[in-house]
Write a protein that holds these residues in place. Sequence first.
Motif, PDB file in Angstrom:
ATOM      1  N   VAL A 201       0.856  -1.177   0.000  1.00  0.00           N
ATOM      2  CA  VAL A 201       0.000   0.000   0.000  1.00  0.00           C
ATOM      3  C   VAL A 201       0.898   1.235   0.000  1.00  0.00           C
ATOM      4  O   VAL A 201       1.762   1.395   0.866  1.00  0.00           O
ATOM      5  N   PHE A 202       0.693   2.105  -0.993  1.00  0.00           N
ATOM      6  CA  PHE A 202       1.452   3.356  -1.093  1.00  0.00           C
ATOM      7  C   PHE A 202       0.545   4.478  -0.638  1.00  0.00           C
ATOM      8  O   PHE A 202      -0.518   4.726  -1.224  1.00  0.00           O
ATOM      9  N   PHE A 232       3.740  -1.267   3.843  1.00  0.00           N
ATOM     10  CA  PHE A 232       3.311   0.113   3.643  1.00  0.00           C
ATOM     11  C   PHE A 232       4.491   0.979   3.204  1.00  0.00           C
ATOM     12  O   PHE A 232       5.587   0.888   3.766  1.00  0.00           O
ATOM     13  N   VAL A 233       4.246   1.800   2.209  1.00  0.00           N
ATOM     14  CA  VAL A 233       5.190   2.845   1.791  1.00  0.00           C
ATOM     15  C   VAL A 233       4.447   4.161   1.980  1.00  0.00           C
ATOM     16  O   VAL A 233       3.373   4.360   1.419  1.00  0.00           O
ATOM     17  N   ASN A 262      11.699  11.328  -3.849  1.00  0.00           N
ATOM     18  CA  ASN A 262      12.073  11.868  -5.153  1.00  0.00           C
ATOM     19  C   ASN A 262      11.774  10.875  -6.266  1.00  0.00           C
ATOM     20  O   ASN A 262      11.547  11.261  -7.407  1.00  0.00           O
ATOM     21  N   ASP A 263      11.801   9.579  -5.933  1.00  0.00           N
ATOM     22  CA  ASP A 263      11.593   8.518  -6.924  1.00  0.00           C
ATOM     23  C   ASP A 263      10.170   7.970  -6.847  1.00  0.00           C
ATOM     24  O   ASP A 263       9.951   6.771  -6.689  1.00  0.00           O
ATOM     25  N   MET A 264       9.194   8.866  -6.956  1.00  0.00           N
ATOM     26  CA  MET A 264       7.788   8.489  -6.804  1.00  0.00           C
ATOM     27  C   MET A 264       7.366   7.387  -7.765  1.00  0.00           C
ATOM     28  O   MET A 264       6.610   6.486  -7.406  1.00  0.00           O
ATOM     29  N   ARG A 269       5.049   2.063  -8.923  1.00  0.00           N
ATOM     30  CA  ARG A 269       5.127   0.845  -9.729  1.00  0.00           C
ATOM     31  C   ARG A 269       4.925  -0.408  -8.893  1.00  0.00           C
ATOM     32  O   ARG A 269       4.288  -1.364  -9.341  1.00  0.00           O
ATOM     33  N   ILE A 270       5.457  -0.437  -7.675  1.00  0.00           N
ATOM     34  CA  ILE A 270       5.343  -1.656  -6.863  1.00  0.00           C
ATOM     35  C   ILE A 270       4.058  -1.697  -6.045  1.00  0.00           C
ATOM     36  O   ILE A 270       3.755  -2.720  -5.422  1.00  0.00           O
ATOM     37  N   ALA A 271       3.295  -0.601  -6.044  1.00  0.00           N
ATOM     38  CA  ALA A 271       2.097  -0.538  -5.206  1.00  0.00           C
ATOM     39  C   ALA A 271       0.954  -1.351  -5.791  1.00  0.00           C
ATOM     40  O   ALA A 271       0.723  -1.344  -7.000  1.00  0.00           O
TER      41      ALA A 271
END
Length: 387
Positions: A201-202, A232-233, A262-264, A269-271
């Motif tokens: 989960v992002f 969770f991110v 910065n690398d949203m 992508r992994i969410a």
Amino acid sequence: MKRPGNRHENIRAIITGGGTGGHLFPGIAIAESLRETAPGCELLFVGTGSPIEKRVLPGAGFAFERISAEGIKGRGALAGARAILKLCAGVFKAARLIVKFKPDVVIGMGGYSSAPVVICAMLLGKRIVICEQNALPGITNRLLSRFADWVCVSHEQAAGRLSAKRVSVTGNPVRKSFLKAVEDAGESSAGQDSASDGFTVFIVGGSQGAHGINMAVTQGLAYIDQELGIKFVHQTGEADLAMVRKAYESHGMESVVEPFFNDMACWYRIADLVICRAGATTVAEVTCMGKPCIFVPFPGAADDHQTYNAKALVDAGAAEMIAESGFTGKVFADRVVFYANHRGILAQMSKRCRQMGKPDAARRVAKVCLAVASGKINSKPLVCLCT
């Protein structure tokens, strides 16, 4: 050595807008597309020097100049007077920048900080393109659109709300890093039914975080079984960082918690599920990535425009929307667990979300900007879908 025959090589453009990610990131996407189309172009960003502008623009390799500006709407008499003084100072600084830089086109991204620059561009006879990201245009763009040579909107319903001679529905520009992430990922894995794949989960509240979302998450973790293995991110913003980190640690949840990423694109992508505000840039990014979302619109957004931004996706079955007043810790936990156990529903949401994306929006806007910069426009009023 310049490529022969490209009449756009030497254009000069100023890009100006409010000091949040919602205005800045589409501007960067347009700048990237302009550089790609016209490698010899010269670009200058003009803003108020907000933290995100200082953090992002130098790393992206773009020149930046600061002016003074402050919002006026909803202020008291004293604050309003101060904002007017700042606006006047900003106009004088913007005039000096325009005279010195000599832009062929000024691109206004909306927000109060774009007003001094666009006003000066109009007074100095410069060509102007306005970009409106939201379904419900902000007051700055509603006022400035009547002076623009061309207006690019992200949502078709915004076109009728602006006093402009020429309007194109282009979509909201998305940075190349997101488009590359889409290419690298191929078909999104969100919504696959294999529980062994884990579930990520992002949670992101925009470039400055979101206190309401952060509070609901910290209160809701107690309702989520650690054995489910949910990761969770979480982008918290600076103010709530320590509180949110402590909550994940105390509940033994696997997490990556930072004030800002910065690398949203990598985290999107992994969410498997995204919980976020409904700012125009966030909506554009998740549709390009094809990510199923729970939108929690910012209740303080001007004219409640975030609700309007999310509505099209909700109506299409591509997302869910929960008002912040109803986004409690228990609701947060229930929805996360529900989607973790119903991957097929996420797969359908992901497919519908991707169908609504406009990954070529930056190219479309850049095409308009180059046409305006080179004077390749006629005087006939126009409203169109840009291709």
